[in-house]
Design a protein around this motif. Structure first.
Motif, PDB file in Angstrom:
ATOM      1  N   LEU A  84       0.830  -1.209   0.000  1.00  0.00           N
ATOM      2  CA  LEU A  84       0.000   0.000   0.000  1.00  0.00           C
ATOM      3  C   LEU A  84       0.863   1.257   0.000  1.00  0.00           C
ATOM      4  N   LEU A  85       1.994   1.220   0.697  1.00  0.00           N
ATOM      5  CA  LEU A  85       2.893   2.368   0.719  1.00  0.00           C
ATOM      6  C   LEU A  85       3.401   2.675  -0.686  1.00  0.00           C
ATOM      7  N   ARG A  86       3.776   1.647  -1.419  1.00  0.00           N
ATOM      8  CA  ARG A  86       4.259   1.854  -2.786  1.00  0.00           C
ATOM      9  C   ARG A  86       3.175   2.502  -3.644  1.00  0.00           C
ATOM     10  N   TYR A  87       1.934   2.074  -3.476  1.00  0.00           N
ATOM     11  CA  TYR A  87       0.824   2.681  -4.216  1.00  0.00           C
ATOM     12  C   TYR A  87       0.677   4.162  -3.845  1.00  0.00           C
ATOM     13  N   LEU A  88       0.724   4.470  -2.559  1.00  0.00           N
ATOM     14  CA  LEU A  88       0.566   5.853  -2.112  1.00  0.00           C
ATOM     15  C   LEU A  88       1.703   6.737  -2.620  1.00  0.00           C
ATOM     16  N   ASN A  94       2.971  11.024  -8.965  1.00  0.00           N
ATOM     17  CA  ASN A  94       2.270  11.352 -10.208  1.00  0.00           C
ATOM     18  C   ASN A  94       1.552  12.690 -10.108  1.00  0.00           C
ATOM     19  N   HIS A  95       0.909  12.944  -8.968  1.00  0.00           N
ATOM     20  CA  HIS A  95       0.196  14.215  -8.790  1.00  0.00           C
ATOM     21  C   HIS A  95       1.179  15.380  -8.816  1.00  0.00           C
ATOM     22  N   PRO A 102       1.985  19.279  -4.159  1.00  0.00           N
ATOM     23  CA  PRO A 102       1.732  18.042  -3.394  1.00  0.00           C
ATOM     24  C   PRO A 102       0.265  17.660  -3.452  1.00  0.00           C
ATOM     25  N   ILE A 103      -0.008  16.368  -3.452  1.00  0.00           N
ATOM     26  CA  ILE A 103      -1.384  15.891  -3.488  1.00  0.00           C
ATOM     27  C   ILE A 103      -2.076  16.169  -2.159  1.00  0.00           C
TER      28      ILE A 103
END
Length: 275
Positions: A84-88, A94-95, A102-103
């Protein structure tokens, strides 16, 4: 809990309207080492207890950085948390690449909750067996945030919260003091986090620079992990102040049976899963 004919798949409803495999995943969060979070008007602080599977191993990291303005603490399966950390981290990067900023923390944790929820609707994937406390600071609104997610896909925002084994005493301490957190500075918030963590330590163990970890993010403060020798001055101050409050200690004594049963029930298994 015990096996029955309705827990063979995550998409099977029991007659009581429950998804048992999702509840089993939530139980793994209760067996993970404790993690707490709290915030003031300028800062968010995370605290966690680190476990080691033996005296010969290092302690497992429980506080991780997402971006300069966000980080997370975990209770449950560390391997699931890394995924999940890698996804976040990818979403935050990307944002920043597309929009040059920052997102917003609220948008990212909502996407995370949706990712949790999707695993409860399909049989090809099991629920993530980890609960997360996510601390962030949004420059656009000059506001710190503290969110909690769980394997069911639920998302909550808190002034203060605690998850994991033996977290009841920490929650009681935070409930009695959270109204005073609003105007506190970074150092005072860290001290409250350590006092709350003191009640989560098992048996005769003590809070040390090896098994404790603190992270802070906020106004003019990028996400920073405080542990080891950098944490020792706060622990020395905690010892001088007498550790956790009398109220938390009394509550731990009253609720010790329930908290100990919750935390110790699968301790050996949890160490294996978190390795």
């Amino acid at each position: 809990m015990f096996r029955n004919q309705y827990d063979t798949d995550v998409t099977i409803w029991s007659p009581e309207g429950r998804l048992l495999q999702v509840e089993y995943a939530m139980e793994s969060v209760k067996q993970g080492s404790a993690c707490i979070g709290l915030r003031s008007k300028d800062f968010s602080v995370l605290g966690a207890l680190k476990r080691s599977v033996s005296e010969l191993s290092s302690h497992q990291k429980k506080l991780l950085e997402i971006d300069d303005h966000m980080g997370l603490g975990l209770a449950g399966l560390t391997a699931d948390a890394r995924s999940l950390l890698r996804y976040l981290q990818e979403e935050a990067l990307n944002h920043k690449y597309v929009y040059g900023a920052p997102i917003p923390s609220g948008r990212l944790v909502m996407d995370l909750a949706d990712k949790h929820q999707r695993t409860t609707q399909t049989y090809v994937r099991r629920p993530y067996g980890v609960g997360l406390l996510i601390a962030g600071y949004d420059e656009s609104s000059s506001t710190p945030h503290l969110y909690q997610t769980c394997p069911s896909g639920n998302l909550y925002e808190y002034y203060a919260s605690a998850i994991g084994a033996r977290s009841q005493s920490a929650r009681t301490y935070l409930e009695k003091h959270y109204e005073s957190f609003t105007d506190l500075d970074k150092d005072e918030l860290i001290m409250h986090a350590l006092k709350a963590l003191t009640g989560c330590v098992s048996g005769d163990d003590e809070l040390t620079k090896e098994n404790a970890s603190i992270a802070v993010v906020g106004k003019d403060q990028k996400f920073k992990l405080i542990e080891g020798d950098e944490l020792q001055p706060y622990l020395d101050r905690l010892e001088l102040e007498g550790g956790t409050s009398d109220a938390a200690a009394q509550d731990e004594e009253e609720d010790g049976g329930e908290a100990k049963e919750e935390g110790d029930g699968g301790n050996d298994d949890v160490q294996e899963m978190e390795t």
